[in-house]
Design a protein around this motif. Structure first.
Motif, PDB file in Angstrom:
ATOM      1  N   LEU A  39       0.993  -1.280  -0.023  1.00 26.22           N
ATOM      2  CA  LEU A  39       0.008  -0.138   0.139  1.00 26.22           C
ATOM      3  C   LEU A  39       0.839   1.310  -0.015  1.00 26.22           C
ATOM      4  CD1 LEU A  39      -2.701  -0.869   2.584  1.00 26.22           C
ATOM      5  CD2 LEU A  39      -3.135  -0.674   0.009  1.00 26.22           C
ATOM      6  N   ARG A  40       2.051   1.247   0.665  1.00 24.93           N
ATOM      7  CA  ARG A  40       2.973   2.505   0.736  1.00 24.93           C
ATOM      8  C   ARG A  40       3.375   2.728  -0.716  1.00 24.93           C
ATOM      9  NH1 ARG A  40       1.336   5.284   5.156  1.00 24.93           N
ATOM     10  NH2 ARG A  40       1.474   3.973   7.062  1.00 24.93           N
ATOM     11  N   SER A  83      -6.129  12.659  -6.011  1.00 22.85           N
ATOM     12  CA  SER A  83      -6.226  12.948  -4.538  1.00 22.85           C
ATOM     13  C   SER A  83      -7.262  12.025  -3.957  1.00 22.85           C
ATOM     14  CB  SER A  83      -6.987  14.345  -4.518  1.00 22.85           C
ATOM     15  OG  SER A  83      -6.876  14.591  -3.070  1.00 22.85           O
ATOM     16  N   LYS A  84      -8.213  11.692  -4.563  1.00 21.38           N
ATOM     17  CA  LYS A  84      -9.308  10.507  -4.374  1.00 21.38           C
ATOM     18  C   LYS A  84      -8.464   9.179  -4.205  1.00 21.38           C
ATOM     19  CE  LYS A  84     -13.291  12.758  -6.119  1.00 21.38           C
ATOM     20  NZ  LYS A  84     -14.236  12.969  -6.969  1.00 21.38           N
ATOM     21  N   GLN A  85      -7.720   8.885  -5.210  1.00 20.33           N
ATOM     22  CA  GLN A  85      -6.891   7.670  -5.084  1.00 20.33           C
ATOM     23  C   GLN A  85      -6.086   7.540  -4.059  1.00 20.33           C
ATOM     24  OE1 GLN A  85      -4.911   6.749  -8.912  1.00 20.33           O
ATOM     25  NE2 GLN A  85      -6.586   7.477  -9.874  1.00 20.33           N
ATOM     26  N   LYS A 100      -4.949   5.685   1.747  1.00 18.61           N
ATOM     27  CA  LYS A 100      -4.737   5.966   3.302  1.00 18.61           C
ATOM     28  C   LYS A 100      -5.935   5.224   3.861  1.00 18.61           C
ATOM     29  CE  LYS A 100      -2.573  10.482   2.563  1.00 18.61           C
ATOM     30  NZ  LYS A 100      -2.519  11.884   2.668  1.00 18.61           N
ATOM     31  N   ALA A 101      -7.052   5.130   3.509  1.00 22.11           N
ATOM     32  CA  ALA A 101      -8.185   4.553   4.054  1.00 22.11           C
ATOM     33  C   ALA A 101      -7.902   3.210   4.204  1.00 22.11           C
ATOM     34  CB  ALA A 101      -9.318   4.728   3.299  1.00 22.11           C
ATOM     35  N   LYS A 102      -7.191   2.454   3.238  1.00 26.03           N
ATOM     36  CA  LYS A 102      -6.889   0.972   3.185  1.00 26.03           C
ATOM     37  C   LYS A 102      -5.599   0.925   4.303  1.00 26.03           C
ATOM     38  CE  LYS A 102      -7.770  -0.003  -1.712  1.00 26.03           C
ATOM     39  NZ  LYS A 102      -7.537  -0.421  -2.950  1.00 26.03           N
ATOM     40  N   VAL A 103      -4.875   1.596   4.423  1.00 28.57           N
ATOM     41  CA  VAL A 103      -3.883   1.630   5.434  1.00 28.57           C
ATOM     42  C   VAL A 103      -4.288   1.516   6.752  1.00 28.57           C
ATOM     43  CG1 VAL A 103      -1.727   2.623   6.272  1.00 28.57           C
ATOM     44  CG2 VAL A 103      -1.952   2.551   4.154  1.00 28.57           C
ATOM     45  N   SER A 104      -5.355   2.452   7.199  1.00 27.82           N
ATOM     46  CA  SER A 104      -5.942   2.668   8.352  1.00 27.82           C
ATOM     47  C   SER A 104      -6.601   1.272   8.483  1.00 27.82           C
ATOM     48  CB  SER A 104      -6.987   3.930   8.394  1.00 27.82           C
ATOM     49  OG  SER A 104      -5.993   5.052   8.307  1.00 27.82           O
ATOM     50  N   LEU A 151      -6.486  -1.398  11.965  1.00 24.47           N
ATOM     51  CA  LEU A 151      -7.071  -2.080  12.661  1.00 24.47           C
ATOM     52  C   LEU A 151      -7.381  -3.322  12.726  1.00 24.47           C
ATOM     53  CD1 LEU A 151      -9.677  -1.299  14.640  1.00 24.47           C
ATOM     54  CD2 LEU A 151     -11.162  -0.966  12.626  1.00 24.47           C
ATOM     55  N   GLU A 152      -7.282  -3.953  11.374  1.00 22.52           N
ATOM     56  CA  GLU A 152      -7.493  -5.350  11.212  1.00 22.52           C
ATOM     57  C   GLU A 152      -6.494  -5.960  12.141  1.00 22.52           C
ATOM     58  OE1 GLU A 152      -7.056  -8.607   7.864  1.00 22.52           O
ATOM     59  OE2 GLU A 152      -7.600  -6.557   6.970  1.00 22.52           O
ATOM     60  N   THR A 153      -5.175  -5.638  11.720  1.00 23.09           N
ATOM     61  CA  THR A 153      -4.057  -6.120  12.712  1.00 23.09           C
ATOM     62  C   THR A 153      -4.222  -6.096  13.945  1.00 23.09           C
ATOM     63  OG1 THR A 153      -2.608  -5.436  10.798  1.00 23.09           O
ATOM     64  CG2 THR A 153      -1.592  -6.170  12.766  1.00 23.09           C
TER      65      THR A 153
END
Length: 175
Positions: free
Chosen positions: A82-83, A112-114, A119-123, A127-129
């Protein structure tokens, strides 16, 4: 006027370090082998905020250690991907902004939307971790972890209270 002198707090910080050292030492020997430690900036905090995946004093079974290693390795791989995706989008944004002609504002808005989506996927990954780490522990281990983290938070608050805030303004203006 009193000048803030960080060096005056070195004895306090050193004494606090001595008080916390047994917690850190117990963490190294009981929560997981060194090979299981996540990289800095992983799902447990950003740079400078590295938190152990499991608080000090929690003894994991061999099965829990193996599961922990798997969880952290997968989280690291997923976050790394993701990074890289985020950096590629940033590079496209910088390239679009460096053009000599008019800006393509709709393309920039799309990028910008992408970027926001990554960033939402990283967050969500973080949380999942954390959820997986929670599920890894027994109820007793979770309770002990909570107590340890509460103590560490209280210690941190005491440090902040002792050190205070640096004075505002330019240090050159102080007597």
């Amino acid at each position: 006027m009193t000048i803030f002198r960080p060096a005056a707090f070195l004895p306090v910080i050193a004494a606090l370090g001595l008080a916390v050292a047994p917690l850190v030492a117990s963490a190294e020997g009981h929560h997981a082998p060194d090979s299981v430690q996540p990289p800095p900036g992983g799902p447990h905090g950003g740079p400078g905020h590295m938190m152990p995946p499991i608080p000090p004093g929690i003894t994991l079974t061999a099965v829990q250690k193996a599961k922990l290693k798997t969880i952290l390795e997968k989280a690291h791989q997923d976050e790394h991907a993701l990074r890289l995706e985020g950096r590629a989008i940033e590079d496209k944004i910088h390239a679009a902004l460096e053009t000599a002609g008019d800006l393509d504002r709709s393309a920039l808005a799309d990028l910008s939307k992408q970027e926001d989506a990554v960033k939402a996927k990283v967050s969500a990954l973080h949380l999942e971790t954390m959820e997986q780490l929670h599920d890894l522990l027994t109820p007793e281990q979770r309770q002990k972890a909570k107590e340890t983290m509460d103590k560490l938070k209280a210690l941190h608050e005491q440090m902040k209270a002792l050190m205070g805030h640096p004075p505002e303004g330019d240090p050159d203006d102080m007597p």
